[in-house]
Scaffold this motif. Structure first.
Motif, PDB file in Angstrom:
ATOM      1  N   THR A 134       0.830  -1.195   0.000  1.00 28.70           N
ATOM      2  CA  THR A 134       0.000   0.000   0.000  1.00 28.70           C
ATOM      3  C   THR A 134       0.871   1.255   0.000  1.00 28.70           C
ATOM      4  OG1 THR A 134      -1.773  -1.140   1.181  1.00 28.70           O
ATOM      5  CG2 THR A 134      -1.765   1.277   1.310  1.00 28.70           C
ATOM      6  N   ILE A 135       1.882   1.277   0.845  1.00 29.52           N
ATOM      7  CA  ILE A 135       2.750   2.448   0.951  1.00 29.52           C
ATOM      8  C   ILE A 135       3.570   2.648  -0.319  1.00 29.52           C
ATOM      9  CG2 ILE A 135       4.760   3.393   2.175  1.00 29.52           C
ATOM     10  CD1 ILE A 135       3.513   2.051   4.741  1.00 29.52           C
ATOM     11  N   THR A 136       4.181   1.575  -0.837  1.00 30.67           N
ATOM     12  CA  THR A 136       5.005   1.733  -2.040  1.00 30.67           C
ATOM     13  C   THR A 136       4.165   2.141  -3.246  1.00 30.67           C
ATOM     14  OG1 THR A 136       4.941  -0.645  -2.550  1.00 30.67           O
ATOM     15  CG2 THR A 136       6.834   0.169  -1.277  1.00 30.67           C
ATOM     16  N   TRP A 137       2.970   1.557  -3.367  1.00 27.18           N
ATOM     17  CA  TRP A 137       2.114   1.948  -4.489  1.00 27.18           C
ATOM     18  C   TRP A 137       1.661   3.395  -4.349  1.00 27.18           C
ATOM     19  CZ3 TRP A 137       1.353   1.826  -9.213  1.00 27.18           C
ATOM     20  CH2 TRP A 137       0.222   2.414  -9.776  1.00 27.18           C
ATOM     21  N   ARG A 138       1.370   3.828  -3.121  1.00 24.69           N
ATOM     22  CA  ARG A 138       0.899   5.204  -2.937  1.00 24.69           C
ATOM     23  C   ARG A 138       1.980   6.210  -3.307  1.00 24.69           C
ATOM     24  NH1 ARG A 138      -2.676   5.821  -4.661  1.00 24.69           N
ATOM     25  NH2 ARG A 138      -1.837   7.626  -5.631  1.00 24.69           N
ATOM     26  N   ILE A 139       3.229   5.895  -3.016  1.00 27.02           N
ATOM     27  CA  ILE A 139       4.325   6.795  -3.387  1.00 27.02           C
ATOM     28  C   ILE A 139       4.383   6.939  -4.912  1.00 27.02           C
ATOM     29  CG2 ILE A 139       6.848   7.043  -3.453  1.00 27.02           C
ATOM     30  CD1 ILE A 139       6.826   5.691  -0.614  1.00 27.02           C
TER      31      ILE A 139
ATOM     32  N   THR B 186      -7.338   8.712   0.843  1.00 27.81           N
ATOM     33  CA  THR B 186      -8.400   7.915   0.227  1.00 27.81           C
ATOM     34  C   THR B 186      -7.829   6.714  -0.513  1.00 27.81           C
ATOM     35  OG1 THR B 186      -8.440   9.294  -1.775  1.00 27.81           O
ATOM     36  CG2 THR B 186      -9.990   9.863  -0.017  1.00 27.81           C
ATOM     37  N   LYS B 187      -6.757   6.930  -1.241  1.00 29.11           N
ATOM     38  CA  LYS B 187      -6.183   5.841  -2.035  1.00 29.11           C
ATOM     39  C   LYS B 187      -5.545   4.766  -1.148  1.00 29.11           C
ATOM     40  CE  LYS B 187      -6.661   6.909  -6.484  1.00 29.11           C
ATOM     41  NZ  LYS B 187      -7.300   8.187  -6.519  1.00 29.11           N
ATOM     42  N   MET B 188      -4.905   5.167  -0.055  1.00 30.42           N
ATOM     43  CA  MET B 188      -4.304   4.156   0.818  1.00 30.42           C
ATOM     44  C   MET B 188      -5.378   3.268   1.434  1.00 30.42           C
ATOM     45  SD  MET B 188      -0.960   5.954   2.475  1.00 30.42           S
ATOM     46  CE  MET B 188      -0.347   4.466   3.240  1.00 30.42           C
ATOM     47  N   LEU B 189      -6.472   3.860   1.843  1.00 25.95           N
ATOM     48  CA  LEU B 189      -7.560   3.056   2.400  1.00 25.95           C
ATOM     49  C   LEU B 189      -8.173   2.156   1.331  1.00 25.95           C
ATOM     50  CD1 LEU B 189      -9.320   5.704   4.663  1.00 25.95           C
ATOM     51  CD2 LEU B 189      -8.093   3.663   5.424  1.00 25.95           C
ATOM     52  N   LEU B 190      -8.479   2.730   0.188  1.00 24.57           N
ATOM     53  CA  LEU B 190      -9.072   1.939  -0.889  1.00 24.57           C
ATOM     54  C   LEU B 190      -8.132   0.826  -1.356  1.00 24.57           C
ATOM     55  CD1 LEU B 190     -10.656   4.834  -2.981  1.00 24.57           C
ATOM     56  CD2 LEU B 190     -11.895   3.092  -1.665  1.00 24.57           C
ATOM     57  N   TYR B 191      -6.839   1.142  -1.482  1.00 25.66           N
ATOM     58  CA  TYR B 191      -5.867   0.147  -1.937  1.00 25.66           C
ATOM     59  C   TYR B 191      -5.741  -0.994  -0.936  1.00 25.66           C
ATOM     60  CZ  TYR B 191      -1.604  -1.926  -3.786  1.00 25.66           C
ATOM     61  OH  TYR B 191      -0.684  -2.796  -4.303  1.00 25.66           O
ATOM     62  N   TYR B 192      -5.680  -0.657   0.352  1.00 26.75           N
ATOM     63  CA  TYR B 192      -5.555  -1.699   1.379  1.00 26.75           C
ATOM     64  C   TYR B 192      -6.733  -2.668   1.299  1.00 26.75           C
ATOM     65  CZ  TYR B 192      -5.218  -4.087   5.826  1.00 26.75           C
ATOM     66  OH  TYR B 192      -5.142  -5.063   6.791  1.00 26.75           O
ATOM     67  N   PHE B 193      -7.947  -2.142   1.206  1.00 34.96           N
ATOM     68  CA  PHE B 193      -9.126  -3.014   1.134  1.00 34.96           C
ATOM     69  C   PHE B 193      -9.160  -3.798  -0.176  1.00 34.96           C
ATOM     70  CE2 PHE B 193     -10.679  -0.001   4.416  1.00 34.96           C
ATOM     71  CZ  PHE B 193     -10.756  -0.925   5.444  1.00 34.96           C
TER      72      PHE B 193
END
Length: 144
Positions: free
Chosen positions: A13-18, A48-55
């Protein structure tokens, strides 16, 4: 569900968000013509994206796409994940860009531009993580 898989999904999640945020900032700046608008859109979607990506990751972790007992080949699975994530991500970006810029056309332009760049970047990100054993218990080396 083990703690290792959660660590892996958080790291992904973190690497994709970066990667995704940098792409959004650049595209938003180019399309809006305003670097501040690009920064606002990019940073607004971090949460928003980190939450959505994690789920999204958790859902795909639970999905078993097997046919006649054979697990779906990794490249096909990654393409399917890429498409579902891009749909979710594009809608989120369009809405945020519209709200921040005040212009629905700007939101649409940024969203459509991201479809191409983000699908390519996401697929590369998925392949990178597929090669990594981080957060996986007893995973054996596989052919990629």
């Amino acid at each position: 569900m083990n703690d290792q898989s959660h660590k892996r999904h958080i790291a992904k999640t973190i690497t994709w968000r970066i990667v995704g945020t940098i792409d959004t900032i650049i595209l938003s700046w180019i399309i809006s013509g305003n670097p501040l608008t690009g920064l606002k859109i990019g940073f607004a979607e971090v949460v928003t994206k980190m939450l959505l990506y994690y789920f999204h990751e958790r859902a795909w972790f639970k999905i078993n796409l097997s046919k006649d007992g054979q697990v779906l080949e990794s490249r096909k699975r990654h393409i399917a994940k890429t498409i579902t994530w891009r749909l979710i991500g594009t809608v989120d970006t369009m809405l945020l860009a519209w709200i921040i810029s005040g212009n629905p056309l700007t939101g649409l332009k940024i969203g459509f531009a991201e479809v191409v760049t983000k699908m390519i970047l996401y697929y590369i990100h998925e392949r990178f993580w597929y090669k990594s054993n981080y957060g996986l218990n007893n995973r054996k080396s596989t052919n990629l």
